[in-house]
Scaffold this motif. Structure first.
Motif, PDB file in Angstrom:
ATOM      1  N   THR A 111       1.080  -0.996  -0.416  1.00  0.00           N
ATOM      2  CA  THR A 111       0.122  -0.172  -0.330  1.00  0.00           C
ATOM      3  C   THR A 111       1.414   1.263  -0.176  1.00  0.00           C
ATOM      4  O   THR A 111       0.555   2.496  -0.601  1.00  0.00           O
ATOM      5  CB  THR A 111      -0.945   0.436   1.388  1.00  0.00           C
ATOM      6  OG1 THR A 111      -1.555  -0.844   1.061  1.00  0.00           O
ATOM      7  CG2 THR A 111      -1.814   1.073   1.069  1.00  0.00           C
ATOM      8  N   ALA A 112       2.214   0.902   0.701  1.00  0.00           N
ATOM      9  CA  ALA A 112       2.686   2.241   1.207  1.00  0.00           C
ATOM     10  C   ALA A 112       3.938   3.136  -0.640  1.00  0.00           C
ATOM     11  O   ALA A 112       3.470   4.261  -0.647  1.00  0.00           O
ATOM     12  CB  ALA A 112       4.012   2.222   1.674  1.00  0.00           C
ATOM     13  N   TYR A 113       4.153   1.297  -1.055  1.00  0.00           N
ATOM     14  CA  TYR A 113       4.926   1.586  -2.283  1.00  0.00           C
ATOM     15  C   TYR A 113       3.793   1.799  -3.527  1.00  0.00           C
ATOM     16  O   TYR A 113       3.818   3.149  -4.238  1.00  0.00           O
ATOM     17  CB  TYR A 113       5.415   0.036  -3.280  1.00  0.00           C
ATOM     18  CG  TYR A 113       6.663  -0.008  -1.837  1.00  0.00           C
ATOM     19  CD1 TYR A 113       7.645   1.312  -2.546  1.00  0.00           C
ATOM     20  CD2 TYR A 113       7.337  -0.733  -1.703  1.00  0.00           C
ATOM     21  CE1 TYR A 113       8.684   1.027  -1.854  1.00  0.00           C
ATOM     22  CE2 TYR A 113       8.868  -0.791  -0.317  1.00  0.00           C
ATOM     23  CZ  TYR A 113       9.621   0.252  -0.486  1.00  0.00           C
ATOM     24  OH  TYR A 113      10.202  -0.019  -0.521  1.00  0.00           O
ATOM     25  N   PHE A 114       2.113   2.284  -3.315  1.00  0.00           N
ATOM     26  CA  PHE A 114       1.362   2.322  -4.696  1.00  0.00           C
ATOM     27  C   PHE A 114       0.866   3.423  -4.563  1.00  0.00           C
ATOM     28  O   PHE A 114       0.205   3.574  -5.328  1.00  0.00           O
ATOM     29  CB  PHE A 114       0.575   1.092  -4.277  1.00  0.00           C
ATOM     30  CG  PHE A 114      -0.524   1.006  -5.929  1.00  0.00           C
ATOM     31  CD1 PHE A 114      -0.102   0.735  -6.783  1.00  0.00           C
ATOM     32  CD2 PHE A 114      -1.507   1.425  -6.084  1.00  0.00           C
ATOM     33  CE1 PHE A 114      -0.729   0.746  -8.019  1.00  0.00           C
ATOM     34  CE2 PHE A 114      -2.929   1.654  -6.579  1.00  0.00           C
ATOM     35  CZ  PHE A 114      -2.061   1.050  -7.788  1.00  0.00           C
ATOM     36  N   ILE A 115       1.230   3.704  -3.229  1.00  0.00           N
ATOM     37  CA  ILE A 115       0.533   4.545  -2.954  1.00  0.00           C
ATOM     38  C   ILE A 115       0.842   6.507  -4.166  1.00  0.00           C
ATOM     39  O   ILE A 115      -0.203   7.458  -4.860  1.00  0.00           O
ATOM     40  CB  ILE A 115       1.067   5.812  -1.685  1.00  0.00           C
ATOM     41  CG1 ILE A 115      -0.537   5.293  -0.830  1.00  0.00           C
ATOM     42  CG2 ILE A 115       0.228   7.280  -1.510  1.00  0.00           C
ATOM     43  CD1 ILE A 115      -0.047   5.530   0.297  1.00  0.00           C
ATOM     44  N   PRO A 116       2.525   6.256  -4.667  1.00  0.00           N
ATOM     45  CA  PRO A 116       2.022   7.893  -5.476  1.00  0.00           C
ATOM     46  C   PRO A 116       1.567   7.296  -7.107  1.00  0.00           C
ATOM     47  O   PRO A 116       1.313   8.053  -7.355  1.00  0.00           O
ATOM     48  CB  PRO A 116       3.600   7.063  -5.743  1.00  0.00           C
ATOM     49  CG  PRO A 116       4.316   6.863  -4.276  1.00  0.00           C
ATOM     50  CD  PRO A 116       2.958   5.812  -3.734  1.00  0.00           C
ATOM     51  N   SER A 117       0.985   5.868  -6.980  1.00  0.00           N
ATOM     52  CA  SER A 117       0.241   5.529  -8.743  1.00  0.00           C
ATOM     53  C   SER A 117      -0.650   6.567  -8.774  1.00  0.00           C
ATOM     54  O   SER A 117      -1.382   6.395  -9.727  1.00  0.00           O
ATOM     55  CB  SER A 117       0.518   4.318  -8.594  1.00  0.00           C
ATOM     56  OG  SER A 117       1.998   3.658  -8.536  1.00  0.00           O
ATOM     57  N   LYS A 170       6.832   8.150  -9.220  1.00  0.00           N
ATOM     58  CA  LYS A 170       5.618   7.896  -9.783  1.00  0.00           C
ATOM     59  C   LYS A 170       5.543   5.708 -10.158  1.00  0.00           C
ATOM     60  O   LYS A 170       3.708   6.191  -9.955  1.00  0.00           O
ATOM     61  CB  LYS A 170       5.515   8.807 -11.150  1.00  0.00           C
ATOM     62  CG  LYS A 170       3.680   9.012 -11.775  1.00  0.00           C
ATOM     63  CD  LYS A 170       2.868   8.931 -10.110  1.00  0.00           C
ATOM     64  CE  LYS A 170       1.135   9.389 -11.014  1.00  0.00           C
ATOM     65  NZ  LYS A 170      -0.018   9.564 -10.059  1.00  0.00           N
ATOM     66  N   GLN A 171       5.951   5.762 -10.755  1.00  0.00           N
ATOM     67  CA  GLN A 171       5.883   4.718 -11.847  1.00  0.00           C
ATOM     68  C   GLN A 171       6.089   3.297 -11.019  1.00  0.00           C
ATOM     69  O   GLN A 171       5.394   2.263 -11.587  1.00  0.00           O
ATOM     70  CB  GLN A 171       5.941   4.297 -13.416  1.00  0.00           C
ATOM     71  CG  GLN A 171       5.696   2.990 -14.150  1.00  0.00           C
ATOM     72  CD  GLN A 171       4.490   3.582 -14.339  1.00  0.00           C
ATOM     73  OE1 GLN A 171       3.868   4.511 -14.205  1.00  0.00           O
ATOM     74  NE2 GLN A 171       3.962   2.528 -15.301  1.00  0.00           N
ATOM     75  N   LEU A 172       6.962   3.382  -9.570  1.00  0.00           N
ATOM     76  CA  LEU A 172       7.187   2.319  -9.113  1.00  0.00           C
ATOM     77  C   LEU A 172       6.617   1.615  -8.489  1.00  0.00           C
ATOM     78  O   LEU A 172       6.166   0.009  -8.263  1.00  0.00           O
ATOM     79  CB  LEU A 172       9.093   3.079  -8.258  1.00  0.00           C
ATOM     80  CG  LEU A 172       9.158   2.170  -6.889  1.00  0.00           C
ATOM     81  CD1 LEU A 172      10.778   2.605  -7.312  1.00  0.00           C
ATOM     82  CD2 LEU A 172       8.906   1.305  -6.207  1.00  0.00           C
ATOM     83  N   GLY A 173       5.234   1.961  -7.990  1.00  0.00           N
ATOM     84  CA  GLY A 173       4.484   1.516  -7.043  1.00  0.00           C
ATOM     85  C   GLY A 173       3.244   0.435  -7.982  1.00  0.00           C
ATOM     86  O   GLY A 173       2.781  -0.724  -7.556  1.00  0.00           O
ATOM     87  N   PHE A 174       3.852   1.181  -9.431  1.00  0.00           N
ATOM     88  CA  PHE A 174       2.051   0.591  -9.571  1.00  0.00           C
ATOM     89  C   PHE A 174       2.724  -1.299 -10.638  1.00  0.00           C
ATOM     90  O   PHE A 174       2.229  -2.021 -10.423  1.00  0.00           O
ATOM     91  CB  PHE A 174       1.755   1.324 -11.333  1.00  0.00           C
ATOM     92  CG  PHE A 174       1.009   0.883 -12.264  1.00  0.00           C
ATOM     93  CD1 PHE A 174      -0.336   0.488 -12.027  1.00  0.00           C
ATOM     94  CD2 PHE A 174       1.972  -0.011 -13.338  1.00  0.00           C
ATOM     95  CE1 PHE A 174      -0.897  -0.515 -13.042  1.00  0.00           C
ATOM     96  CE2 PHE A 174       0.919  -0.781 -14.074  1.00  0.00           C
ATOM     97  CZ  PHE A 174      -0.218  -0.320 -13.838  1.00  0.00           C
ATOM     98  N   ASN A 175       4.319  -0.809 -10.515  1.00  0.00           N
ATOM     99  CA  ASN A 175       4.743  -1.931 -11.519  1.00  0.00           C
ATOM    100  C   ASN A 175       5.420  -2.437 -10.209  1.00  0.00           C
ATOM    101  O   ASN A 175       5.457  -4.117 -10.558  1.00  0.00           O
ATOM    102  CB  ASN A 175       5.980  -1.170 -11.892  1.00  0.00           C
ATOM    103  CG  ASN A 175       6.190  -0.838 -13.746  1.00  0.00           C
ATOM    104  OD1 ASN A 175       4.889  -0.729 -13.716  1.00  0.00           O
ATOM    105  ND2 ASN A 175       7.192   0.267 -14.179  1.00  0.00           N
ATOM    106  N   MET A 176       5.444  -2.119  -9.246  1.00  0.00           N
ATOM    107  CA  MET A 176       6.270  -3.431  -8.133  1.00  0.00           C
ATOM    108  C   MET A 176       4.392  -4.153  -7.717  1.00  0.00           C
ATOM    109  O   MET A 176       4.687  -5.877  -7.133  1.00  0.00           O
ATOM    110  CB  MET A 176       6.028  -2.597  -6.664  1.00  0.00           C
ATOM    111  CG  MET A 176       7.037  -3.627  -5.510  1.00  0.00           C
ATOM    112  SD  MET A 176       6.945  -3.011  -4.260  1.00  0.00           S
ATOM    113  CE  MET A 176       4.592  -2.623  -3.941  1.00  0.00           C
ATOM    114  N   VAL A 177       3.492  -3.928  -7.408  1.00  0.00           N
ATOM    115  CA  VAL A 177       2.301  -4.108  -7.538  1.00  0.00           C
ATOM    116  C   VAL A 177       2.104  -5.539  -8.332  1.00  0.00           C
ATOM    117  O   VAL A 177       1.743  -6.547  -8.517  1.00  0.00           O
ATOM    118  CB  VAL A 177       1.100  -3.430  -6.881  1.00  0.00           C
ATOM    119  CG1 VAL A 177      -0.651  -3.951  -6.713  1.00  0.00           C
ATOM    120  CG2 VAL A 177       1.252  -3.145  -5.969  1.00  0.00           C
ATOM    121  N   VAL A 178       1.868  -4.910  -9.931  1.00  0.00           N
ATOM    122  CA  VAL A 178       1.644  -5.800 -10.756  1.00  0.00           C
ATOM    123  C   VAL A 178       3.062  -6.894 -10.508  1.00  0.00           C
ATOM    124  O   VAL A 178       2.551  -8.489 -11.084  1.00  0.00           O
ATOM    125  CB  VAL A 178       2.429  -5.410 -12.249  1.00  0.00           C
ATOM    126  CG1 VAL A 178       2.047  -6.184 -13.738  1.00  0.00           C
ATOM    127  CG2 VAL A 178       1.037  -4.084 -12.173  1.00  0.00           C
TER     128      VAL A 178
END
Length: 294
Positions: A111-117, A170-178
């Motif tokens: 959740t913390a990493y995805f917030i920027p996305s 900005k893109q890090l969280g989305f890619n990490m979740v995927v």
């Protein structure tokens, strides 16, 4: 019997076309027609006023080929894309592998990493501009360390790296979740079998994790390339394309040509080239994924 089969086949064909027609109409109206109209505009000059547009043939494409500003912007975009895409794949993949092993904190960290996305890119850009301004917190830390402040956003050397850092963040969280979702589809039994055979962490990663993530890698690469090529907010909010055109990207250049210079034909020409570049890159990525298994 054969006639009945033919009639049934025709009925199924008619039913299929009836069901597909609404989707095809929407596709034609909102995708194919705009692309065709964009291509038409690239052969015109003028604006959407009473004077209208005038057909000029391929002069916009000749002008584009001889425009030094376009080639500088294209070089900026290539540099920006490469420097953004590679870390936006490597860093999230590493974080996903680590989080996949951490059961206790996985949900909170994800959740913390995805917030920027899900944060507005304009708001994030304003925040980064404040951080990297001449008297901002980043230069404050440099001063505390005994270093000279850096004119981050007014330097032709440092302005682009700041935009790249923002885009990666900005893109890090989305890619990490995927990636994390893709990792959870790989059977644990494969890792257990590899461990019994004496495989180390790196061998398991190279021979099990990467092949298992192949479809995910293709998807993440394509989405990241598209996100990077359509970047507009970063230069618009932070640098205005400067200094000396060093952070001007293709989409921002199109915006300036269309809505600052009101040269819609030339803007359509640049957009057509950008669309062609995007399609070629996606085609190459898909071809590599089919012919070069990990």
């Amino acid at each position: 019997m054969p006639s009945k089969l033919v009639d049934k086949s025709r009925q199924e064909t008619v039913e299929a076309w009836v069901l597909l027609t609404p989707a095809l109409l929407l596709l034609g109206i909102f995708v194919l027609y705009p692309i065709a109209y964009l291509f038409y505009l690239s052969f015109t000059t003028g604006s959407f006023t009473r004077a209208g547009t005038v057909w000029i043939g391929g002069r916009n494409y000749l002008r584009l080929a001889l425009d030094p500003d376009f080639w500088q912007v294209l070089g900026n975009t290539i540099y920006f894309t490469i420097a953004t895409v590679i870390p936006s794949l490597v860093i999230p993949l590493g974080l996903a592998v680590l989080l996949n092993r951490s059961m206790a904190l996985r949900g909170w960290l994800r959740t913390a990493y995805f917030i920027p996305s899900i944060t507005s890119l304009v708001a994030v850009g304003l925040g980064f501009r404040w951080l990297f301004q001449t008297d901002g917190p980043v230069n404050g830390l440099l001063s505390m360390a005994g270093l000279d402040p850096i004119p981050w956003l007014s330097s032709t050397t440092w302005a682009m790296p700041v935009l790249i850092l923002l885009s990666i963040w900005k893109q890090l969280g989305f890619n990490m979740v995927v990636f994390l979702t893709g990792l959870q589809t790989i059977p644990i039994s494969r890792y257990e079998a590899a461990e019994l055979d004496g495989a180390g962490d790196w061998q398991s990663f190279w021979h099990i994790t990467l092949p298992g993530l192949r479809p995910t890698l293709i998807f993440v690469t394509i989405t990241t390339v598209i996100f990077t090529l359509r970047s507009f907010e970063q230069p618009y909010v932070m640098t205005g394309g400067g200094p000396l055109n060093s952070t001007n990207l293709l989409v921002f250049y199109v915006y300036n040509q269309a809505f600052a210079q009101f040269d819609f034909g030339y803007a359509a020409t640049i957009t057509t080239v950008l669309l062609a570049i995007t399609l070629v890159l996606i085609y190459i990525q898909l071809q590599i994924s089919e012919t070069d298994p990990l």
